[in-house]
Design an enzyme around this catalytic site. Structure first.
Site, PDB file in Angstrom:
ATOM      1  N   CYS A  27     -11.803  15.748 -11.529  1.00 40.45           N
ATOM      2  CA  CYS A  27     -11.484  15.584 -12.946  1.00 40.45           C
ATOM      3  C   CYS A  27     -10.469  16.675 -13.306  1.00 40.45           C
ATOM      4  O   CYS A  27     -10.261  17.628 -12.542  1.00 40.45           O
ATOM      5  CB  CYS A  27     -12.746  15.691 -13.801  1.00 40.45           C
ATOM      6  SG  CYS A  27     -13.504  17.336 -13.806  1.00 40.45           S
ATOM      7  N   HIS A  57     -11.960  20.397 -13.355  1.00 42.12           N
ATOM      8  CA  HIS A  57     -12.186  21.021 -12.053  1.00 42.12           C
ATOM      9  C   HIS A  57     -10.896  21.192 -11.257  1.00 42.12           C
ATOM     10  O   HIS A  57     -10.792  22.114 -10.432  1.00 42.12           O
ATOM     11  CB  HIS A  57     -13.249  20.237 -11.272  1.00 42.12           C
ATOM     12  CG  HIS A  57     -14.617  20.478 -11.827  1.00 42.12           C
ATOM     13  ND1 HIS A  57     -15.347  19.508 -12.448  1.00 42.12           N
ATOM     14  CD2 HIS A  57     -15.349  21.607 -11.888  1.00 42.12           C
ATOM     15  CE1 HIS A  57     -16.489  20.023 -12.852  1.00 42.12           C
ATOM     16  NE2 HIS A  57     -16.521  21.295 -12.526  1.00 42.12           N
ATOM     17  N   GLN A 112       3.359   4.715  -4.062  1.00 37.88           N
ATOM     18  CA  GLN A 112       3.932   5.937  -4.631  1.00 37.88           C
ATOM     19  C   GLN A 112       5.160   6.384  -3.854  1.00 37.88           C
ATOM     20  O   GLN A 112       6.014   7.079  -4.386  1.00 37.88           O
ATOM     21  CB  GLN A 112       2.891   7.058  -4.700  1.00 37.88           C
ATOM     22  CG  GLN A 112       2.460   7.639  -3.370  1.00 37.88           C
ATOM     23  CD  GLN A 112       1.263   6.933  -2.766  1.00 37.88           C
ATOM     24  OE1 GLN A 112       0.872   5.855  -3.198  1.00 37.88           O
ATOM     25  NE2 GLN A 112       0.664   7.553  -1.757  1.00 37.88           N
ATOM     26  N   ASP A 166       0.851  -1.185   0.000  1.00 35.13           N
ATOM     27  CA  ASP A 166       0.000   0.000   0.000  1.00 35.13           C
ATOM     28  C   ASP A 166       0.888   1.237   0.000  1.00 35.13           C
ATOM     29  O   ASP A 166       2.019   1.190   0.467  1.00 35.13           O
ATOM     30  CB  ASP A 166      -0.894  -0.012   1.247  1.00 35.13           C
ATOM     31  CG  ASP A 166      -2.118   0.879   1.112  1.00 35.13           C
ATOM     32  OD1 ASP A 166      -2.558   1.143  -0.028  1.00 35.13           O
ATOM     33  OD2 ASP A 166      -2.650   1.302   2.154  1.00 35.13           O
ATOM     34  N   GLU A 167       0.371   2.336  -0.525  1.00 40.44           N
ATOM     35  CA  GLU A 167       1.118   3.601  -0.600  1.00 40.44           C
ATOM     36  C   GLU A 167       2.394   3.434  -1.421  1.00 40.44           C
ATOM     37  O   GLU A 167       3.462   3.970  -1.085  1.00 40.44           O
ATOM     38  CB  GLU A 167       1.439   4.138   0.805  1.00 40.44           C
ATOM     39  CG  GLU A 167       0.222   4.300   1.703  1.00 40.44           C
ATOM     40  CD  GLU A 167      -0.783   5.344   1.236  1.00 40.44           C
ATOM     41  OE1 GLU A 167      -0.466   6.150   0.328  1.00 40.44           O
ATOM     42  OE2 GLU A 167      -1.903   5.358   1.778  1.00 40.44           O
TER      43      GLU A 167
END
Length: 190
Positions: A179, A182, A87, A84-85
Site C-alpha cells: 500500500c 508501507h 508497460q 502481457d508486460e
C-alpha cells in the site's frame, strides 16, 4: 465494435493469469488469438507467458523496435490480441495498437504494471491510461491487508531501493507490492 483494454495493477495481482484465462475463453469459442510479451522479460523462457499458479503459454515477443502494424499484418485473421508486460510498450506501439482496434476492428487486451519502483509511470502504461477505451484495475494486497498500489524493489538483503534503472527484471525475490503507506515507510532512511 472492438476496443483497447488496459488491465493494470501492482505486481502479483494475477495479470498473466487473467490474460491466459481470456485467451482460453476465446479459444473455447473457436476464435483465434495472438499473444505478445516483452522480449526482455525472459524469467520463464523467451516468449513465454507464465502465471504464478502454473498456467503458461508461448507468445510472440516485442522490443522497442517491433513494428506492431507489421506484426499484425503477418496474421490479420485473429479475433483478439492479448499483450502481457504492456508497460514495456513504447508510445508509438500503443498508438499502433489503437490503429489495429479502430481500423481492423480487432480487440486488444493489454496487461501491465502501472508504475515502477519509484512510483513513476512506465511509458506504455502512461499511454494506455491516456487512450485505452476501458481501464480495469486488478487488485492485490499489501502485507497489512490494504490494497497494494505500489511496488518496492528490494536488494539482496531485503532493503528497499530508491534509486536505479527503471527496468530490472525480477519477481518475488526482488519486488514486493505494498500500500502507499508501507511503500513510503519502506523507503524512509533507517
Amino acid at each position: 465494435m472492438a476496443q483497447l483494454y488496459f488491465y493494470y495493477s501492482a505486481m502479483n495481482a494475477g495479470k498473466s493469469t487473467a490474460l491466459l484465462q481470456s485467451d482460453y475463453n476465446y479459444h473455447e469459442r473457436g476464435m483465434k488469438t495472438r499473444l505478445l510479451t516483452a522480449q526482455l522479460d525472459n524469467r520463464f523462457g523467451e516468449g513465454r507467458i507464465a502465471s504464478r499458479i502454473g498456467l503458461e503459454k508461448l507468445a510472440d515477443t516485442f522490443n522497442e523496435d517491433t513494428d506492431l502494424i507489421r506484426w499484425f499484418e503477418q496474421s490479420p485473421d485473429v479475433n483478439c490480441i492479448l499483450i502481457d508486460e504492456a508497460q514495456f510498450l513504447t508510445r508509438k506501439q500503443v498508438d499502433d495498437l489503437a490503429v489495429i482496434v479502430d481500423e481492423k476492428n480487432v480487440p486488444v487486451l493489454c496487461y501491465g504494471i502501472r508504475t515502477d519502483f519509484q512510483g513513476e509511470l512506465f511509458t506504455g502504461s502512461e499511454r494506455l491510461l491516456a487512450i485505452a477505451d476501458k481501464l480495469t484495475e486488478l487488485k492485490t494486497v499489501c502485507h497489512c491487508g490494504r490494497k497494494a498500489i505500489m511496488v518496492v524493489r528490494m536488494d539482496e538483503h531485503g532493503n528497499a531501493l530508491a534509486e536505479g534503472a527503471q527496468v530490472q527484471i525480477g519477481g518475488n525475490e526482488r519486488y514486493v507490492s505494498m500500500c502507499r503507506q508501507h511503500y513510503y515507510e519502506a523507503l524512509r532512511p533507517k
